[in-house]
Design an enzyme around this catalytic site. Structure first.
Site, short mmCIF file in Angstrom:
data_model
loop_
_atom_site.label_atom_id
_atom_site.label_comp_id
_atom_site.label_asym_id
_atom_site.label_seq_id
_atom_site.Cartn_x
_atom_site.Cartn_y
_atom_site.Cartn_z
N TYR B 440 0.81 -1.23 0.00
CA TYR B 440 0.00 0.00 0.00
C TYR B 440 0.85 1.28 0.00
O TYR B 440 2.05 1.23 0.12
CB TYR B 440 -1.06 -0.02 1.09
CG TYR B 440 -0.68 -0.14 2.56
CD1 TYR B 440 0.56 0.20 3.06
CD2 TYR B 440 -1.64 -0.59 3.47
CE1 TYR B 440 0.83 0.11 4.41
CE2 TYR B 440 -1.38 -0.69 4.83
CZ TYR B 440 -0.14 -0.33 5.29
OH TYR B 440 0.13 -0.42 6.62
N GLU B 441 0.17 2.38 -0.20
CA GLU B 441 0.82 3.70 -0.34
C GLU B 441 1.87 3.70 -1.46
O GLU B 441 2.92 4.32 -1.35
CB GLU B 441 1.47 4.16 0.98
CG GLU B 441 0.73 3.93 2.27
CD GLU B 441 -0.72 4.41 2.28
OE1 GLU B 441 -1.14 5.09 1.34
OE2 GLU B 441 -1.43 4.08 3.24
N GLY B 442 1.55 3.01 -2.54
CA GLY B 442 2.48 2.89 -3.66
C GLY B 442 3.30 1.62 -3.49
O GLY B 442 4.18 1.55 -2.62
#
Lengths: 599, 599
Positions: B440-442
């Site tokens: 997550y978050e890239g």
């Protein structure tokens, strides 16, 4: 839901073109399996695994196994029916002896089917998988009566077997077991103790379960020289073969675990259960290792199976999912986004997977062929050579194969981004399931010590050297067009040889030097072995292309992946070499207190 | 059940001796935090996390979150009470501005607390963690009214925030979002669309939830230049600050996922929900990146937190579990077996963990210090330099930190053998929980491209070069006694510089060359950066030993682990260098069909 299609074309390519099985057709061990029959078996096994077994996989993860108050265990929906079909189709009996109802085929074919079964449903395949170990042990160590009593039903799958070794206080160090076996007047033993982590210890697939139990007799010597192996059936078997009394060998609980939920991991209580000595008293460890070696090769195949399943689903996702744009020319500039397979980094992950999968498949099949040759080659020298090779590479297949199988599953999960983390797509199950194979049947660190200690240092590197020379000679003989892999592989073998020599030498200085380098050494042997197979794959593909036979794109892809492995896979070699040669001095410096909670 | 004790001694060592915080005491940003206060905060935060938060962790995994028919969501037992205590104690407001009720302390202290929170219960910390991103975005982009309306309650923790970005058809490529924002006469927007993977999208910890939602206005340009960020509260806020109407922003389902079960991962339906533009129209991506950068640094800290939790439990197991015998002299020859910590290979795993943990802790704290200096250093030049460093290293903290955090959890699970695979000991939860932070978050591949593309290639390597020179200069200045690390680190920096130059140059030839090498490059920067911190740690430890101050065993252990990292950790450098410089040509060769199901 994940999908699975057995990779039968690749299997056939490896069997026919890379390993050239037809060269062994004259050996009796291959008599039952001509090229056509092999092809049929591969295709039919693939179909069975894809269609019948694969649909069980997500269900088995969700449902798991249930233990009831009476100690009985229910396996996931569909397992009993699929198991009946598995037995009926004879998929478990391919390489078992005809004398007891098996099909007498070469092991290499059983290895193929096992890969497909592991991809389709790892947890399901653990039930018959462990039984193969029990069969091997009884075949080799059992009395005629024991063979007659247990083998026909174990071979047919009518009954399943277990390996009951681990206890709460001991796993790796089996010399510490506490289960007692007290001799009875009728020649049997009364077995009492608690075993844990017993896969398939209780289940609802078969009417009887044959436990192979490690225990100590009353006056046994201390440690591992005082353990014996016993046959302890769930139901005693009457003289006429019918099932008799229920033996007090019962499931006390099943473990809640990270994955392989479809396999029942049981705590088993043996409460004066009736058992019979298998093989000689106090020689249980040797008998156990017969089971264990079979299980270790199978473990490597589990790593492969999970890697394949996760690759197939990641590749399908990467071809379908549109996100972002190609950095170079776009295939379709009218679309909002390109499939993520256009990105070099996504390809890197997928091609790393292919490098492992196809190379390791060749390796495990080549080792299975060695297993066949160890029994069935023409001369004693060839048999001994093949046997030594299997023995040397077994810890590598297990340790390296399961490590990289897990790593591949993790990378394939990454390809799906957030969708890889949620249950729906099945990739997170691959990761959880693949994880166990690095642990059971001897944790991978134990495999590494088996390799560096028993297999390498104890014979002063002689078997290893013959293996390295084999690789070296094939590098030397490779055509110039294959320099892209033959040259770095030849360098890698030099590094490997130097590392092996370093370990043998420094084991003499202090045995901890082996332990300090063993894990990196095992990885190094694995990386080079897969490279060796890629050289052979590249040779086979090149021959096909030169002869303009078959599907050119298939063979061209092989050369591309061989290239990928040569430049990226073999890049690990200098690192592993350096890590394997660090020695133990610094590792042993910290005091016990230094390891206690930081801060 | 796993146990956790906050590593406060190590934190204090890094803050005081490695980073020498007292040197910055004259800066206004450090005015609120003198040495004594810092020490108190570290100790109290450690106590709170170990005693109040850590017990929630296994419970939250077992129970998970429950969505009810009315769309409400219940978090695990104990979460609401613990959250109230967390807010009351002010652990979430340390580095937030005093103007809105925060404590105005340096970020570096918030990073310390965050590490402890992540170790104690990763899932729990996701609720306040994401809110910090929302606060940053509103602080930087919000109008005075927006700040007054939302910040005091978000800062105090009275309300929580979310980042509502992802949709079923897009994650990384946010230009593809379909959520619509139609302007209304009152200046608000009507937001309609479906968002997925929204952490904390619904929960029972706070009375209100402030969603920051990416959406497109009717005439927005295509792609990422046409997205805007909106504030969409669950309950509208009346002029007097009281809660008004329920906004139609509802949880449609929660995901079943691999881990972090205590965090509710929601599918959110926005059905003509009322929202207000945050910042400028069509400039939503820039606003979003404010949140995202904060979240990325926090992700790296999650990797660290899981590594610490798993290390502590693996080390405790290895000290306690007796199995096998030492290869050298035995500490206690009367015992049946030695604790497994005597084995070199077990030590290798534990010391690899320490090499990552303690080095990466120093790195993330050093970067947090740069964040503080980016706001509070004396000169504009220093501020700009610190800002550039944080920006360059943010993808490394996220991508490398979460990768190695996960890998460490996997290795620590391995130390426990079979006990690592069953739920009882908690290690398998660490692995499942740690896995998400790589995604997550890239996803980490996206971090790698951010590093190699935006951060490295776009400025032609200038910031990178200043970082490499810094490391180089500290290697050159190191005392001869530290050659064991300064020499290999200096070599590693040369390799890193050469690789960066190769990437910059070859990005010009074809941009895919960046993608082909980005992941290895990110790992390379990470490995060298941790090595850089080990050099500083070794310097600090040596000073203490030379001055004969404090606990000698603590500092001697630091030198031993620095040595371990120098010989084994930095051994990755040649591999990563080679892999980063392979280029894209071979990767791009396979056709799409070649990636389809093998066989």
């Amino acid at each position: 839901m994940p999908s699975y299609t057995a990779p039968t074309s690749d299997t056939r390519f490896i069997l026919q073109d890379v390993l050239q099985l037809e060269k062994y057709g004259h050996l009796p061990i291959f008599a039952a399996a001509d090229a056509e029959l092999i092809e049929t078996i591969v295709e039919e096994a693939g179909k069975f695994c894809s269609e019948v077994i694969a649909p069980l996989n997500p269900v088995s993860d969700r449902e798991g196994c249930t233990r009831h108050a009476d100690g009985s265990v229910t396996t996931p929906t569909g397992f009993p029916e699929a198991y009946a079909q598995y037995c009926e189709s004879g998929w478990g009996t391919l390489a078992l002896p005809e004398e007891f109802g098996g099909q007498g085929m070469p092991h290499i074919l059983a290895t193929v089917v096992e890969e497909y079964m592991n991809s389709a449903c790892h947890a399901f395949n653990m039930f018959p998988g462990l039984t193969h170990g029990a069969v091997s042990a009884i075949l080799e160590k059992g009395s005629d009566t024991q063979k007659a009593t247990y083998l026909p039903n174990l071979v047919s799958g009518e009954w399943l077997g277990t390996m009951a070794l681990t206890e709460p206080q001991c796993g790796t160090d089996l010399g510490m077991i506490r289960t007692r076996a007290v001799p009875q007047e009728d020649g049997s033993f009364s077995i009492t103790g608690t075993k844990i982590f017993i896969s398939g210890g209780e289940q609802d697939l078969t009417d009887n379960i044959i436990h192979l139990v490690l225990a100590k007799t009353p006056d046994a010597p201390e440690g591992s020289r005082g353990i014996s192996l016993f046959i302890v059936p769930k139901f005693l078997v009457n003289a006429d073969g019918s099932l008799g009394e229920r033996n007090p060998a019962t499931c006390g609980s099943i473990e809640e675990k990270m994955g392989v939920h479809g396999s029942s991991t049981c705590l088993m209580n043996f409460d004066s259960a009736k058992g019979w000595l298998l093989g000689e008293e106090n020689k249980g460890l040797a008998a156990m290792f017969i089971m264990m070696n079979a299980a270790r090769l199978s473990c490597g195949n589990q790593g492969l199976g999970q890697a394949v399943l996760s690759y197939q689903n990641a590749a399908a996702y990467a071809l379908d999912r549109r996100q972002g744009r190609a950095m170079g020319e776009r295939a379709d500039s009218s679309a909002v986004a390109d499939p993520i397979i256009v990105h070099a980094d996504v390809r890197r992950m997928l091609m790393d997977a292919r490098g492992f999968i196809e190379g390791f498949r060749a390796l495990i099949l080549w080792c299975s062929l060695q297993l066949d040759l160890a029994h069935g080659a023409e001369t004693e020298e060839e048999r001994a050579k093949a046997d030594a090779m299997v023995s040397f590479l077994t810890p590598v297949l297990k340790g390296f194969g399961t490590d990289r199988g897990f790593q591949t599953a993790v990378n394939m999960q990454q390809v799906l981004g957030g969708h890889g983390y949620v249950a729906e797509w099945g990739l997170e199950q691959c990761v959880r399931d693949a994880r166990v194979a690095m642990i059971y049947e001897g944790a991978n660190g134990v495999q590494a010590m088996d390799l560096a200690g028993r297999k390498l240092a104890r014979d002063e590197g002689k078997v290893a050297e013959s293996y390295f020379s084999l690789i070296q000679s094939e590098c030397d003989a490779a055509s110039a067009e294959l320099d892209f892999i033959a040259v770095p592989l030849a360098e890698a073998v030099c590094d490997l040889r130097e590392t092996a020599q370093w370990l043998v030498k420094n084991a003499g200085v202090h045995p901890d030097n082996l332990g300090a380098g063993s894990f990196a050494f095992m990885q190094l042997v694995g990386v080079v072995s897969v490279g060796f197979m890629w050289l052979r794959i590249a040779e086979a593909a090149k021959s096909k292309l030169d002869a303009d036979e078959g599907d050119r794109t298939f063979y061209e892809a092989k050369l591309t992946i061989a290239h990928h492995y040569a430049e990226r896979g073999l890049a690990e070699v200098p690192m592993l070499k350096r890590q394997a040669q660090c020695g133990a001095e610094n590792l042993m410096k910290l005091s016990l207190e230094d390891f206690e909670i930081m801060g």
